[in-house]
Design a protein around this motif. Sequence first.
Motif, short mmCIF file in Angstrom:
data_model
loop_
_atom_site.label_atom_id
_atom_site.label_comp_id
_atom_site.label_asym_id
_atom_site.label_seq_id
_atom_site.Cartn_x
_atom_site.Cartn_y
_atom_site.Cartn_z
N HIS A 179 0.83 -1.04 -0.15
CA HIS A 179 -0.01 0.06 0.11
C HIS A 179 1.08 1.10 -0.44
CE1 HIS A 179 -3.49 2.61 1.09
NE2 HIS A 179 -2.51 3.11 1.79
N MET A 180 1.67 1.33 0.84
CA MET A 180 2.63 2.10 0.94
C MET A 180 3.40 2.33 -0.76
SD MET A 180 6.47 2.87 3.44
CE MET A 180 5.17 2.37 5.04
N TYR A 181 4.25 1.34 -0.92
CA TYR A 181 4.72 1.68 -2.54
C TYR A 181 3.76 2.04 -3.83
CZ TYR A 181 6.78 0.41 -6.62
OH TYR A 181 7.40 0.34 -8.03
N HIS A 182 2.39 1.70 -3.34
CA HIS A 182 1.06 2.37 -3.87
C HIS A 182 1.06 3.03 -3.95
CE1 HIS A 182 -2.03 1.96 -7.12
NE2 HIS A 182 -2.69 2.64 -5.92
N VAL A 183 1.05 4.10 -2.85
CA VAL A 183 0.45 5.77 -2.45
C VAL A 183 1.87 6.13 -3.43
CG1 VAL A 183 0.21 7.06 -1.18
CG2 VAL A 183 -0.82 5.01 -1.11
N VAL A 184 3.51 6.38 -3.06
CA VAL A 184 4.20 6.88 -3.21
C VAL A 184 4.60 7.22 -4.55
CG1 VAL A 184 6.52 7.04 -2.68
CG2 VAL A 184 5.21 6.91 -1.34
N SER A 185 4.66 5.86 -5.17
CA SER A 185 4.52 5.54 -6.64
C SER A 185 3.62 5.85 -7.59
CB SER A 185 4.75 4.23 -7.52
OG SER A 185 3.71 3.30 -7.22
N VAL A 186 2.30 6.08 -7.66
CA VAL A 186 1.36 6.67 -8.36
C VAL A 186 1.60 8.43 -7.31
CG1 VAL A 186 -1.11 7.54 -8.47
CG2 VAL A 186 -0.61 5.42 -8.18
N THR A 187 1.77 8.73 -6.60
CA THR A 187 1.87 10.24 -6.29
C THR A 187 3.35 10.87 -6.90
OG1 THR A 187 1.29 10.33 -4.10
CG2 THR A 187 2.15 12.09 -4.80
N ALA A 188 4.32 9.92 -6.92
CA ALA A 188 5.65 10.81 -7.18
C ALA A 188 5.86 10.78 -8.82
CB ALA A 188 6.85 9.97 -6.64
N GLY A 189 4.93 8.97 -8.95
CA GLY A 189 5.44 9.02 -10.58
C GLY A 189 4.43 10.59 -11.38
N THR A 190 2.94 10.40 -10.87
CA THR A 190 2.07 11.62 -11.21
C THR A 190 2.96 12.79 -11.82
OG1 THR A 190 0.23 10.58 -10.63
CG2 THR A 190 -0.08 13.21 -11.25
N LEU A 191 3.32 13.40 -10.74
CA LEU A 191 4.67 14.16 -10.52
C LEU A 191 5.75 14.31 -11.73
CD1 LEU A 191 4.61 15.10 -6.58
CD2 LEU A 191 3.18 16.41 -8.22
N ALA A 192 6.09 13.40 -11.15
CA ALA A 192 7.05 13.49 -12.54
C ALA A 192 6.64 13.22 -14.06
CB ALA A 192 8.43 12.36 -12.17
N GLY A 193 5.80 12.45 -14.02
CA GLY A 193 5.00 12.95 -15.45
C GLY A 193 4.65 13.61 -16.17
N LEU A 194 4.06 14.84 -15.10
CA LEU A 194 3.18 16.08 -15.76
C LEU A 194 4.38 16.50 -15.75
CD1 LEU A 194 0.58 16.15 -13.43
CD2 LEU A 194 0.24 15.09 -15.34
N THR A 195 5.44 16.86 -15.01
CA THR A 195 6.47 17.59 -15.08
C THR A 195 7.25 17.47 -16.79
OG1 THR A 195 7.47 17.78 -12.91
CG2 THR A 195 9.01 18.00 -14.19
N MET A 196 7.64 15.75 -16.93
CA MET A 196 8.05 15.56 -18.23
C MET A 196 7.26 15.85 -19.94
SD MET A 196 9.69 12.22 -18.91
CE MET A 196 10.61 11.49 -20.75
N LEU A 197 6.31 15.38 -19.22
CA LEU A 197 4.90 16.28 -20.10
C LEU A 197 4.47 17.58 -20.41
CD1 LEU A 197 2.69 14.83 -22.22
CD2 LEU A 197 0.95 15.05 -20.25
N ALA A 198 4.76 18.30 -19.40
CA ALA A 198 4.78 19.49 -20.00
C ALA A 198 6.32 20.42 -20.45
CB ALA A 198 5.09 20.41 -18.36
#
Length: 241
Positions: free
Chosen positions: A85-104
């Motif tokens: 659960h902890m891994y899922h929360v961290v990966s989704v949160t960090a992955g979303t922020l990283a992906g949005l930054t790279m996409l921008a």
Amino acid sequence: MRPVELLLWIVLPYVAMTVFVVGHVWRYRHDQFGWTTRSTQILESRRLRPAILLFHLGLFAVLGGHVLGVLVPASLTERAGVSEHMYHVVSVTAGTLAGLTMLAGFVLLLARRETDARVRATTTPTDRATYLLLGVMLVTGMYATVGENLLLGGYDYRETVAPWFRGLFTLDPDTSLIAGAPLVYRIHVVAAWLLYALWPFSRLVHAWSIPFGYLGRSNILYRSRRPTALADERARPRTTA
């Protein structure tokens, strides 16, 4: 195993890895002067700086997430005290922020290249193929992170896609693991292998040329070709602080 599964999940990865390695050797031996980013900063720099900063910051974060999620088995993170659960929360949160930054950053870079006539004139067919594959990977990666995990209840790629990928390097890939993954994951993976195969022949080779020498290099002085330029410089009144 169906022929299409053999082609996509065994033949394509091994061909892409072979082209990636052999292509870089060939490029270095036969095209060292072309081993460059082919930078267009001299043509336009105002929009380039924030775009390239966002793109690379997001890229490094995304690569770190892929290394942790794909190369590190779930059993190791659990052994280290990180629950699923902890891994899922961290990966989704960090992955979303990283992906949005790279996409921008990617969108800004693409908009700059297509709206500036001088920059657009330097764009090659290989560049366009690179941008297309990067775009597909970014869109599918964002959908897999946000859509699959937040909107559709989640998908544990660490038990399917990741073991198949690691199996490629032990020469024992289980194609059923990747063949049963959601379509967005499969498109993401195919685009990644195609990009790896294209990499040695594109400007992406600059990733291996980290300019450490610039840190200790002396400043470069530029002088005008006009014969009177040096005299004008010497005659210019100097101010003191």
